[in-house]
Design an enzyme around this catalytic site. Sequence first.
Site, PDB file in Angstrom:
ATOM      1  N   GLU A 157       0.798  -1.237   0.000  1.00  0.00           N
ATOM      2  CA  GLU A 157       0.000   0.000   0.000  1.00  0.00           C
ATOM      3  C   GLU A 157       0.829   1.286   0.000  1.00  0.00           C
ATOM      4  O   GLU A 157       0.567   2.203   0.784  1.00  0.00           O
ATOM      5  CB  GLU A 157      -0.952  -0.010   1.211  1.00  0.00           C
ATOM      6  CG  GLU A 157      -1.874  -1.214   1.192  1.00  0.00           C
ATOM      7  CD  GLU A 157      -2.868  -1.236   2.357  1.00  0.00           C
ATOM      8  OE1 GLU A 157      -2.726  -0.424   3.277  1.00  0.00           O
ATOM      9  OE2 GLU A 157      -3.797  -2.060   2.302  1.00  0.00           O
ATOM     10  N   ASN A 211       2.053  -5.191  -3.166  1.00  0.00           N
ATOM     11  CA  ASN A 211       0.651  -5.481  -2.888  1.00  0.00           C
ATOM     12  C   ASN A 211      -0.098  -4.182  -2.592  1.00  0.00           C
ATOM     13  O   ASN A 211       0.409  -3.332  -1.858  1.00  0.00           O
ATOM     14  CB  ASN A 211       0.602  -6.407  -1.652  1.00  0.00           C
ATOM     15  CG  ASN A 211      -0.763  -6.999  -1.374  1.00  0.00           C
ATOM     16  OD1 ASN A 211      -1.359  -7.622  -2.246  1.00  0.00           O
ATOM     17  ND2 ASN A 211      -1.256  -6.823  -0.155  1.00  0.00           N
ATOM     18  N   HIS A 225     -10.423  -5.771  -2.628  1.00  0.00           N
ATOM     19  CA  HIS A 225     -11.502  -5.537  -1.658  1.00  0.00           C
ATOM     20  C   HIS A 225     -12.574  -4.736  -2.405  1.00  0.00           C
ATOM     21  O   HIS A 225     -12.440  -3.526  -2.581  1.00  0.00           O
ATOM     22  CB  HIS A 225     -10.995  -4.719  -0.465  1.00  0.00           C
ATOM     23  CG  HIS A 225      -9.986  -5.436   0.374  1.00  0.00           C
ATOM     24  ND1 HIS A 225     -10.301  -6.539   1.133  1.00  0.00           N
ATOM     25  CD2 HIS A 225      -8.664  -5.205   0.589  1.00  0.00           C
ATOM     26  CE1 HIS A 225      -9.220  -6.958   1.783  1.00  0.00           C
ATOM     27  NE2 HIS A 225      -8.214  -6.168   1.464  1.00  0.00           N
ATOM     28  N   GLU A 234      -6.435 -10.521  -1.426  1.00  0.00           N
ATOM     29  CA  GLU A 234      -7.273 -10.280  -0.236  1.00  0.00           C
ATOM     30  C   GLU A 234      -8.741 -10.157  -0.640  1.00  0.00           C
ATOM     31  O   GLU A 234      -9.469  -9.294  -0.150  1.00  0.00           O
ATOM     32  CB  GLU A 234      -6.810  -9.001   0.483  1.00  0.00           C
ATOM     33  CG  GLU A 234      -5.357  -9.037   0.889  1.00  0.00           C
ATOM     34  CD  GLU A 234      -4.893  -7.794   1.643  1.00  0.00           C
ATOM     35  OE1 GLU A 234      -5.732  -6.987   2.085  1.00  0.00           O
ATOM     36  OE2 GLU A 234      -3.664  -7.640   1.781  1.00  0.00           O
ATOM     37  N   ASP A 246     -12.456  -9.891  -1.136  1.00  0.00           N
ATOM     38  CA  ASP A 246     -13.773  -9.942  -0.504  1.00  0.00           C
ATOM     39  C   ASP A 246     -14.677  -8.994  -1.279  1.00  0.00           C
ATOM     40  O   ASP A 246     -14.210  -8.028  -1.873  1.00  0.00           O
ATOM     41  CB  ASP A 246     -13.755  -9.657   1.011  1.00  0.00           C
ATOM     42  CG  ASP A 246     -13.005  -8.407   1.426  1.00  0.00           C
ATOM     43  OD1 ASP A 246     -12.783  -7.516   0.571  1.00  0.00           O
ATOM     44  OD2 ASP A 246     -12.646  -8.303   2.614  1.00  0.00           O
TER      45      ASP A 246
HETATM   46  C1  XIL Z   1      -6.627  -6.025   8.001  1.00  0.00           C
HETATM   47  C2  XIL Z   1      -7.026  -7.180   8.903  1.00  0.00           C
HETATM   48  O1  XIL Z   1      -7.952  -7.965   8.228  1.00  0.00           O
HETATM   49  C3  XIL Z   1      -7.616  -6.643  10.196  1.00  0.00           C
HETATM   50  O2  XIL Z   1      -7.815  -7.718  11.101  1.00  0.00           O
HETATM   51  C4  XIL Z   1      -6.701  -5.617  10.827  1.00  0.00           C
HETATM   52  O3  XIL Z   1      -7.319  -5.029  11.926  1.00  0.00           O
HETATM   53  C5  XIL Z   1      -6.351  -4.527   9.831  1.00  0.00           C
HETATM   54  O4  XIL Z   1      -5.791  -5.131   8.679  1.00  0.00           O
HETATM   55  N1  XIL Z   1      -5.044  -4.443   3.435  1.00  0.00           N
HETATM   56  C6  XIL Z   1      -4.112  -5.310   3.929  1.00  0.00           C
HETATM   57  C7  XIL Z   1      -4.455  -6.182   5.071  1.00  0.00           C
HETATM   58  O5  XIL Z   1      -3.022  -5.447   3.353  1.00  0.00           O
HETATM   59  O6  XIL Z   1      -3.348  -6.453   5.877  1.00  0.00           O
HETATM   60  C8  XIL Z   1      -5.562  -5.594   5.903  1.00  0.00           C
HETATM   61  O7  XIL Z   1      -5.934  -6.560   6.894  1.00  0.00           O
HETATM   62  C9  XIL Z   1      -6.724  -5.229   5.020  1.00  0.00           C
HETATM   63  C10 XIL Z   1      -6.334  -4.208   4.007  1.00  0.00           C
END
Ligand code: XIL
Length: 481
Positions: free
Chosen positions: A159, A201, A238, A267, A269
């Site tokens: 990020e 990422n 996401h 990741e 969802d």
């Molecule tokens: C999130 C986790 O799911 C949570 O449990 C935590 O509180 C915050 O981080 N991008 C990422 C992940 O790279 O590491 C994040 O995960 C979600 C967004």
Amino acid sequence: MRLRLRNALAVGAVGVLTAGLAVVVTSTPASAASTLGASAQQSGRYFGTAISASRLGDSQYTSIANAEFNMITAENEMKINATEPNRGQFNFQAADRVYNWAVQNGKRVRGHTLAWHSQQPSWMEQTSGSSLRQAMIDHINGVMGYYRGKIYAWDVVNEAFADGNSGGRRDSNLQRTGNDWIEVAFRTARAADPAAKLCYNDYNIDNWTWAKTQGVYNMVRDFKQRGVPIDCVGLQAHFNSGSPYNSNFRTTISSFAALGVDVQITELDIQGASATTYAAVVNDCLAVARCTGITVWGVRDQDSWRSGDTPLLFSGGNKKPAYTAVLNALNAAPTTGPTPTVTPSPNPTPTPTVSPGTSFRLRNEGAGRCVDSPNSASANGTLLQIYDCHTNPNQMFAYSSGRQLQTLGKCLDSPTGAGSGTRVQLWDCHGNSNQQWVFNSNGTVTSAANNLCLAVGGTGNSSTVTVASCNGSANQRWTRA
Ligand code: XIL
């Protein structure tokens, strides 16, 4: 009627066979597999999930996760605040709970994440400039060294780009150490674990038309042109109303892949978990050869960081419609060769490379000096040092079948109750675990009593020999000389 049908089938079969002669190079459709991991494996891909150590006691959670997924990301346990809570002091307890669960169940592990503006320990949040740059490098070396050879891919940098229309970097303490921080992170990572794929990422880089996507794309193209080591791009994916799935996602995947990197959906969802959207995402990955796998960010809706969005594939113990859509899409993919798989093993890894009965000096890689009993002392409690290597008996250790390191009639001993930094000593040999030493494949030597690593406190003659929290760095690596 039955006869006619048979004839028709027979004729059909001949037709297929004849046609088949002309099209033997076409890949065959996958046969149906009944789990996400197995169905993805048919086309050489993986299907993973984020795992939270705190849920490993929940049998519904672990049985779904074990059955369905073959790649594991620690949801929080390998982040900077978890693995280096104090500067220079590494802690892999929670990380290893996830790692060991994964490999004990035959799964590979994605490492997440090494350099990130978020979830930093407070000492790092308060660090800046060249000190922070060094801390980032040390962190990458410490964590990747500990897991060297055991992680499929690391999210080296997470990020780093800004949302919105700038297409530029996000402001952060890491960014303020200099624009080259990302490439320094990748070069450090390559040296720390040459076997791991190194990924960049990010989120909101799924839509090809967005400035942030283009910014990351330009960085990856630049890295490839200049030979900065990068192997993969992780698209977090996401998806929600503010950042919805767009059908140009496939263009994003194929465009990154065309730069010569693997692409992974890391990741996933989807707010509301539309079956159609889930299938579209899977099909976009399947359409690009270098899209090597998909990870969903949690097992059941209740496990999600956005549980209110019910964005995952399971609700309680039940498969949701999105699950079936994903499974069907994976099963419809053409098969390709199987993924080359590594056989990971739990941490630390005892390797039977050192045969009992052999004798050697223990030469520290960082110092280039050998473990030494000062003035050949052999009394109980003699504290060991390192010294220029020589061939006298006070540097020679015999490795016994009971994993003891014996010298001068005594055994190398990690004092009872030793913590990180405690000096090791000589003591009368007994069979207890604080005199048993394990040689690991990454060059470290661990005490069977406490899993701490044999370490040196300095590099010069007479520097101390201790046990310390393992970080895999050179002052904890040993060659048998
Ligand atoms: C999130 C986790 O799911 C949570 O449990 C935590 O509180 C915050 O981080 N991008 C990422 C992940 O790279 O590491 C994040 O995960 C979600 C967004």
